[in-house]
Scaffold this active site. Structure first.
Site, PDB file in Angstrom:
ATOM      1  N   HIS A 168       0.875  -1.199   0.000  1.00 16.77           N
ATOM      2  CA  HIS A 168       0.000   0.000   0.000  1.00 16.77           C
ATOM      3  C   HIS A 168       0.903   1.236   0.000  1.00 16.77           C
ATOM      4  O   HIS A 168       1.457   1.603   1.027  1.00 16.77           O
ATOM      5  CB  HIS A 168      -0.907   0.014   1.234  1.00 16.77           C
TER       6      HIS A 168
ATOM      7  N   HIS B  37       1.558   5.348  -1.641  1.00 15.64           N
ATOM      8  CA  HIS B  37       1.209   6.541  -2.422  1.00 15.64           C
ATOM      9  C   HIS B  37       2.490   7.133  -2.991  1.00 15.64           C
ATOM     10  O   HIS B  37       3.384   7.527  -2.238  1.00 15.64           O
ATOM     11  CB  HIS B  37       0.526   7.582  -1.540  1.00 15.64           C
TER      12      HIS B  37
ATOM     13  N   LYS C 297      -9.284  -0.146  -6.038  1.00 20.57           N
ATOM     14  CA  LYS C 297      -9.326   0.487  -4.714  1.00 20.57           C
ATOM     15  C   LYS C 297     -10.663   1.163  -4.487  1.00 20.57           C
ATOM     16  O   LYS C 297     -11.111   1.970  -5.303  1.00 20.57           O
ATOM     17  CB  LYS C 297      -8.196   1.524  -4.610  1.00 20.57           C
TER      18      LYS C 297
ATOM     19  N   HIS D  76     -10.524   1.242   1.625  1.00 20.48           N
ATOM     20  CA  HIS D  76     -10.315   2.230   2.686  1.00 20.48           C
ATOM     21  C   HIS D  76     -11.554   2.121   3.575  1.00 20.48           C
ATOM     22  O   HIS D  76     -12.608   2.640   3.229  1.00 20.48           O
ATOM     23  CB  HIS D  76     -10.147   3.642   2.123  1.00 20.48           C
TER      24      HIS D  76
ATOM     25  N   HIS E 225      -4.718  -0.694   5.816  1.00 20.57           N
ATOM     26  CA  HIS E 225      -4.229   0.064   6.977  1.00 20.57           C
ATOM     27  C   HIS E 225      -5.165  -0.027   8.178  1.00 20.57           C
ATOM     28  O   HIS E 225      -5.719   0.981   8.615  1.00 20.57           O
ATOM     29  CB  HIS E 225      -3.934   1.523   6.601  1.00 20.57           C
TER      30      HIS E 225
ATOM     31  N   ASP F  89       1.393   2.503   3.583  1.00 20.83           N
ATOM     32  CA  ASP F  89       0.545   3.698   3.411  1.00 20.83           C
ATOM     33  C   ASP F  89       1.397   4.962   3.520  1.00 20.83           C
ATOM     34  O   ASP F  89       0.927   5.998   4.009  1.00 20.83           O
ATOM     35  CB  ASP F  89      -0.606   3.730   4.424  1.00 20.83           C
TER      36      ASP F  89
HETATM   37  C1  NCD Z   1      -3.535   9.091   2.105  1.00 22.09           C
HETATM   38  C2  NCD Z   1      -3.044  10.137   1.091  1.00 22.09           C
HETATM   39  O1  NCD Z   1      -2.525  11.161   1.520  1.00 22.09           O
HETATM   40  O2  NCD Z   1      -3.162   9.897  -0.101  1.00 22.09           O
HETATM   41  N1  NCD Z   1      -3.564   9.680   3.413  1.00 22.09           N
HETATM   42  C3  NCD Z   1      -3.502   9.021   4.596  1.00 22.09           C
HETATM   43  O3  NCD Z   1      -3.635   9.666   5.635  1.00 22.09           O
HETATM   44  N2  NCD Z   1      -3.298   7.735   4.644  1.00 22.09           N
HETATM   45  C4  NCD Z   1      -4.844   8.578   1.670  1.00 22.09           C
HETATM   46  C5  NCD Z   1      -5.254   7.328   2.424  1.00 22.09           C
HETATM   47  O4  NCD Z   1      -4.688   6.271   2.233  1.00 22.09           O
HETATM   48  O5  NCD Z   1      -6.190   7.419   3.231  1.00 22.09           O
HETATM   49 ZN    ZN Z   2      -3.328   5.093   1.640  1.00 25.85          ZN
END
Ligand code: NCD
Ligand code: ZN
Length: 353
Positions: A13, A15, A99, A136, A174, A254
């Protein structure tokens, strides 16, 4: 234990963002992980196969020379995702999951699903072709306390969804609560190979911190993420799950980069940046349970098995050797604050090969 050698791990996971931000975030993950499940919550979101193919090309082009990091792409479910889009994604071999963001649940989730019933045809297709659904798991109902949103999502939505699609592969992403860990453990049967249908990723920050971290001596925006950190009893339940050797629980950082000025402000973004010291953070968490010997399964085996991927070749070695996490790192035309900035870490990345 002074050194720890793992099979090269995967981050299930992550970003990565796009453009200049991605070029600065990506090398941190590529240094530690062989593969990562790439979140599709760009602006605009990655909804169609062609967008995922293009995004993948941009990631590969931005990799440091010599890196063999593999991005595992995902598509963002909307009310308009059709069974044909699911089938096309499966045939591509490039998309590894869809997702589900409930609309408005988190960063860049405005195009998310407004009502689960609307995506039932797409979920039916995902179940049929063996495409995992990543969730999520938080309700967006403003009447629900922010600390209860995960547990309420499970009770209001996930239980029924899992019953309606018993063969659908699901990752509750998460997880942050004892409730989520217990639900995944109890509701998910293992197949003949010991692989679960329903699994959960756990971040390093939810293993290391409870909600007090956001308020220690003042407001600490770099500990604010979604789902939000919970109380200590929940953290203990997550540590139990992650270190139990149960294949239903595996690594997903995450890591969610946001520039410093968008965190340290009146309405700060949600997300902890953990890609720069991910395995070091997980080592610290597992060590709290004297369970470093269990980290290899959690980081390098259970997730790959769930996704039907081969185990990586190569290793990653960590050594016990104190170092200071930098206060800031470059990020696009600004800077970013990594988790545990300015603090000492006991474990250090020694070698990858
Ligand atoms: C994530 C993001 O910033 O893209 N933020 C987070 O707090 N985890 C989005 C997400 O996974 O909820
Ligand atoms: Zn995330």
């Amino acid at each position: 234990m002074q050194t720890l050698t793992l099979t090269r791990p995967d981050d299930f996971h992550l970003h990565l963002r796009d453009g200049a931000a991605m070029r600065d975030a990506l090398p941190w993950s590529a240094r530690q992980f062989a593969r990562a499940i790439i979140m599709p919550n760009l602006k605009p979101p990655v909804v169609r196969l062609q967008q995922a193919l293009d995004y993948r090309d941009r990631i590969l082009a931005a990799l440091p020379a010599g890196s063999d990091f593999t991005p595992l792409m995902t598509l963002y479910l909307t009310d308009d995702t059709t069974p044909e889009m699911v089938e096309e994604a499966r045939t591509s071999g490039v998309v590894h999951a869809f997702k589900l963001y409930p609309a408005g649940a988190t960063t860049n989730s405005d195009s998310g699903v407004t009502e689960l019933k609307r995506i039932y045809p797409a979920l039916e297709a995902m179940q049929r072709v063996g495409m995992p659904l990543l969730i999520h798991g938080e309700v967006t109902d403003p009447d629900v306390d922010v600390f209860d949103r995960e547990a309420v999502f499970i009770d209001r939505h996930l239980v029924a969804l899992h019953r309606a699609f018993p063969e659908l592969k699901i990752v509750l992403e998460h997880i942050t609560t004892a409730h989520a860990a217990a639900y995944v453990r109890e509701a998910s049967e293992l197949d003949a190979q010991g692989v679960p249908r329903l699994a959960a990723t756990i971040t390093a920050h939810h293993l290391l911190h409870n909600r007090n971290a956001m308020f220690r001596g003042g407001l600490r925006p770099h500990y604010y993420c979604l789902p939000v950190l919970k109380r200590e009893t929940h953290r203990q339940a997550l540590l139990d799950a992650a270190t139990s050797g149960d294949p239903r629980f595996f690594l997903g950082t995450d890591s969610a980069p946001h520039a410093r000025n968008t965190k340290e402000t009146a309405c700060g973004c949600a997300g902890c940046f953990t890609a720069a010291n991910a395995l070091e953070l997980y080592c610290a968490a597992f060590e709290q349970r004297d369970a470093l010997q269990r980290l290899d399964d959690f980081a390098s085996r259970f997730g790959a098995a769930f996704y039907g991927l081969p185990r990586n070749s190569g290793t990653l070695t960590l050594e016990r050797s104190a170092w200071d996490v930098p206060a800031m790192l470059p990020y696009a035309d600004a800077e970013i604050v990594p988790l545990h900035a300015g603090e000492v870490m006991e474990w250090r990345l020694a070698a990858a090969g």
